[in-house]
Design a protein around this motif. Structure first.
Motif, short mmCIF file in Angstrom:
data_model
loop_
_atom_site.label_atom_id
_atom_site.label_comp_id
_atom_site.label_asym_id
_atom_site.label_seq_id
_atom_site.Cartn_x
_atom_site.Cartn_y
_atom_site.Cartn_z
N ALA A 55 0.87 -1.17 0.00
CA ALA A 55 0.00 0.00 0.00
C ALA A 55 0.90 1.22 0.00
O ALA A 55 2.13 1.11 0.04
N ASP A 56 0.28 2.36 -0.05
CA ASP A 56 1.02 3.60 0.01
C ASP A 56 1.72 3.65 1.37
O ASP A 56 1.07 3.71 2.41
N GLY A 57 3.02 3.54 1.35
CA GLY A 57 3.75 3.71 2.61
C GLY A 57 4.05 2.45 3.37
O GLY A 57 4.69 2.51 4.42
N ILE A 58 3.63 1.28 2.88
CA ILE A 58 3.93 0.06 3.62
C ILE A 58 3.95 -1.14 2.68
O ILE A 58 3.21 -1.16 1.68
N SER A 59 4.82 -2.09 2.96
CA SER A 59 4.84 -3.36 2.24
C SER A 59 4.80 -4.48 3.27
O SER A 59 5.46 -4.40 4.31
N PHE A 60 4.04 -5.53 2.95
CA PHE A 60 3.95 -6.70 3.83
C PHE A 60 4.44 -7.94 3.08
O PHE A 60 3.97 -8.22 1.97
N TYR A 61 5.33 -8.68 3.71
CA TYR A 61 5.86 -9.91 3.15
C TYR A 61 5.37 -11.08 3.99
O TYR A 61 5.47 -11.06 5.23
N GLN A 62 4.87 -12.11 3.33
CA GLN A 62 4.46 -13.31 4.06
C GLN A 62 5.69 -14.11 4.45
O GLN A 62 6.48 -14.50 3.59
N MET A 63 5.86 -14.36 5.74
CA MET A 63 6.96 -15.20 6.21
C MET A 63 6.36 -16.54 6.67
O MET A 63 5.22 -16.86 6.32
N ASN A 64 7.11 -17.30 7.43
CA ASN A 64 6.68 -18.60 7.93
C ASN A 64 5.69 -18.47 9.09
O ASN A 64 6.06 -18.56 10.26
N GLY A 65 4.43 -18.23 8.76
CA GLY A 65 3.40 -18.14 9.80
C GLY A 65 3.33 -16.79 10.47
O GLY A 65 2.62 -16.62 11.46
N LEU A 66 4.07 -15.84 9.95
CA LEU A 66 4.02 -14.46 10.43
C LEU A 66 4.34 -13.55 9.27
O LEU A 66 4.64 -14.02 8.18
N VAL A 67 4.24 -12.25 9.52
CA VAL A 67 4.35 -11.27 8.45
C VAL A 67 5.48 -10.30 8.79
O VAL A 67 5.68 -9.97 9.97
N LEU A 68 6.22 -9.87 7.77
CA LEU A 68 7.21 -8.81 7.93
C LEU A 68 6.68 -7.57 7.22
O LEU A 68 6.31 -7.64 6.04
N GLY A 69 6.65 -6.46 7.93
CA GLY A 69 6.23 -5.20 7.33
C GLY A 69 7.40 -4.25 7.22
O GLY A 69 8.30 -4.25 8.06
N VAL A 70 7.41 -3.45 6.17
CA VAL A 70 8.42 -2.41 5.99
C VAL A 70 7.65 -1.10 5.86
O VAL A 70 6.74 -0.97 5.04
N PHE A 71 8.02 -0.14 6.71
CA PHE A 71 7.17 1.03 6.96
C PHE A 71 8.09 2.22 7.20
O PHE A 71 9.21 2.07 7.68
N GLY A 72 7.63 3.41 6.87
CA GLY A 72 8.45 4.60 7.10
C GLY A 72 8.81 4.78 8.57
O GLY A 72 7.97 4.57 9.45
N LEU A 73 10.02 5.20 8.82
CA LEU A 73 10.51 5.31 10.20
C LEU A 73 9.72 6.34 10.99
O LEU A 73 9.36 6.11 12.16
N GLN A 74 9.44 7.47 10.39
CA GLN A 74 8.68 8.51 11.10
C GLN A 74 7.24 8.09 11.31
O GLN A 74 6.64 8.36 12.35
#
Lengths: 143, 143
Positions: A34-53
């Protein structure tokens, strides 16, 4: 009690396109972007990458300076060769080497690198911790 | 490519007995406890609690000052009441409130606290992300 559960790990990053490019270079595809965030499917959990501020604001402290390094993420593998491959791929993706993979005192093989924002990843082979076929890790009984 | 996998999360802490006491007060039991490290079985992965200086040394940079806050861990729950319960338990265990659980713009319910070393935990209910019975999280298709 609170369940022993982690369902989402979020990395706060200075430059989202740079972070997305780094993880894409590891071969990762976001399941949701989405605008400002990415979600990666991991092994039964999710990793998100998001702006620091944005992450600081989400934590309820928009003016906080958030730091990295004291919480690390490890990827365990079944062989030393897989550890080396993962480390080299991270190097070619632009990671900073902290410690090249080497045999370590506890009987395994481990290296560390930092992503472009300083988030620390370990790549390791632990002969005492076999992985399940799906890549999940359950601690052996009786230790 | 590198598998999209996290098998171990390590928290570097200033005071290991204090950290162990905090996580014990959440009701967590270590599966493995050695001199200087505790491992907790999570949902298909492991959480480790380890001395901060030892972690810096393990990363190959013993003199580094490691920071917290920019990588957060979330526990997702199915109801707002469970989020509140988890947040209150963390408060009674000695956590620092960052943001009390509240309804948030993306349609869920979320709060944040910091453990005694500043590691940030989110407790959340996301109606768009149903949990599996085992507490694991798989992103819905087609978003």
């Amino acid at each position: 009690m609170t369940p022993q559960r982690v369902t989402l790990i979020t990395l706060g990053v200075h430059d989202l396109p740079r972070a997305r490019a780094f993880y894409a270079a590891l071969g990762w595809s976001p399941a949701e972007e989405a605008d400002g965030i990415s979600f990666y499917q991991m092994n039964g959990l999710v990793l998100g990458v998001f702006g620091l501020q944005a992450l600081a604001a989400d934590q309820g402290r928009p003016d906080a300076t958030l730091g990295t390094g004291a919480m690390t993420l490890a990827q365990n593998f079944s062989t030393e060769a897989e550890v080396d491959t993962a480390f080299e791929l991270a190097m070619s993706a632009g990671a900073t080497a902290l410690k090249r993979p080497e045999k370590v005192f506890w009987g395994g093989y481990s290296g560390y690198y930092a992503d472009p924002d300083g988030h620390v990843w370990e790549v390791a082979m632990n002969p005492f911790w076999p992985l399940a076929d799906d890549g999940s890790l359950t601690l052996p009984e009786g230790e």
